[in-house]
Design an enzyme around this catalytic site. Structure first.
Site, short mmCIF file in Angstrom:
data_model
loop_
_atom_site.label_atom_id
_atom_site.label_comp_id
_atom_site.label_asym_id
_atom_site.label_seq_id
_atom_site.Cartn_x
_atom_site.Cartn_y
_atom_site.Cartn_z
N ASP A 94 -8.61 11.89 -58.03
CA ASP A 94 -10.04 12.10 -57.83
C ASP A 94 -10.55 10.99 -56.93
O ASP A 94 -10.04 9.86 -56.97
CB ASP A 94 -10.79 12.07 -59.17
CG ASP A 94 -10.50 13.29 -60.04
OD1 ASP A 94 -10.19 14.35 -59.48
OD2 ASP A 94 -10.59 13.16 -61.27
N ASP A 114 -11.77 20.30 -57.74
CA ASP A 114 -12.79 20.42 -58.79
C ASP A 114 -14.01 21.18 -58.27
O ASP A 114 -14.58 22.01 -58.98
CB ASP A 114 -13.23 19.04 -59.28
CG ASP A 114 -12.10 18.24 -59.91
OD1 ASP A 114 -11.15 18.86 -60.45
OD2 ASP A 114 -12.17 17.00 -59.88
#
Length: 176
Positions: free
Chosen positions: A124, A138
């Protein structure tokens, strides 16, 4: 397969491949250029680039059950691929493409990244104020799921037909 099916599957595939490639490329850029300890700020701090390795699910929930998220991603992808030949509208094709690519992008991390296959950590790197760090995969899952929910609440089926409104159903019953 009807005439629209190959076109819709092409749309779904193009969306999925574009997002999957973008997710992969941006994760590689993040791994090369961003740090866990020294975020890069842009837009006056509104957007930060912070490298995080997430072993949990959304919002880092369930860090001890990575295998569960891997299994769910596989099931979602398989279910959507099985259902995809029924798609007759661009809306559903785009929705499925986004969710499939998002799930696949994070699944690839789970399979190939440390600490071990099927338990790898997801890369991330995007951070907004008061929001957990996330990635493009995401975004795809969230946006695709939002489109699915919107289409469902509007009564738009995979084949493009609409679920009759309750008043229409009552009128049809009375006409019989």
């Amino acid at each position: 397969m009807t005439g629209d099916t190959p076109r819709r599957l092409g749309t779904m595939t193009a969306v999925a491949l574009a997002l999957l490639a973008s997710d992969f490329i941006t994760k590689q850029i993040a791994l090369t250029n961003f740090s866990r300890t020294d975020p890069t700020e842009t837009l006056g701090g509104l957007l930060k680039f912070t490298l995080v390795f997430n072993s949990g699910g959304a919002f880092s929930i369930g860090e001890g059950v990575t295998w569960f998220f891997t299994t769910v991603k596989i099931l979602v992808i398989v279910l959507m691929l099985v259902m995809s030949p029924r798609i007759r509208t661009p809306l559903w094709a785009v929705s499925f493409g986004l969710v499939i690519a998002g799930a696949a992008g994070n699944l690839i991390d789970r399979v190939f990244r440390a600490p071990s296959p099927l338990e790898g950590r997801v890369v991330d790197w995007i951070q907004l104020p008061h929001w957990p760090v996330f990635n493009l995969a995401d975004c795809g899952v969230v946006c695709g799921s939002a489109l699915v929910m919107w289409a469902s609440t509007r009564g738009i089926r995979l084949d493009g037909t609409r679920t009759p409104e309750p008043a229409e159903t009552e009128q049809t019953a009375k006409d019989r």
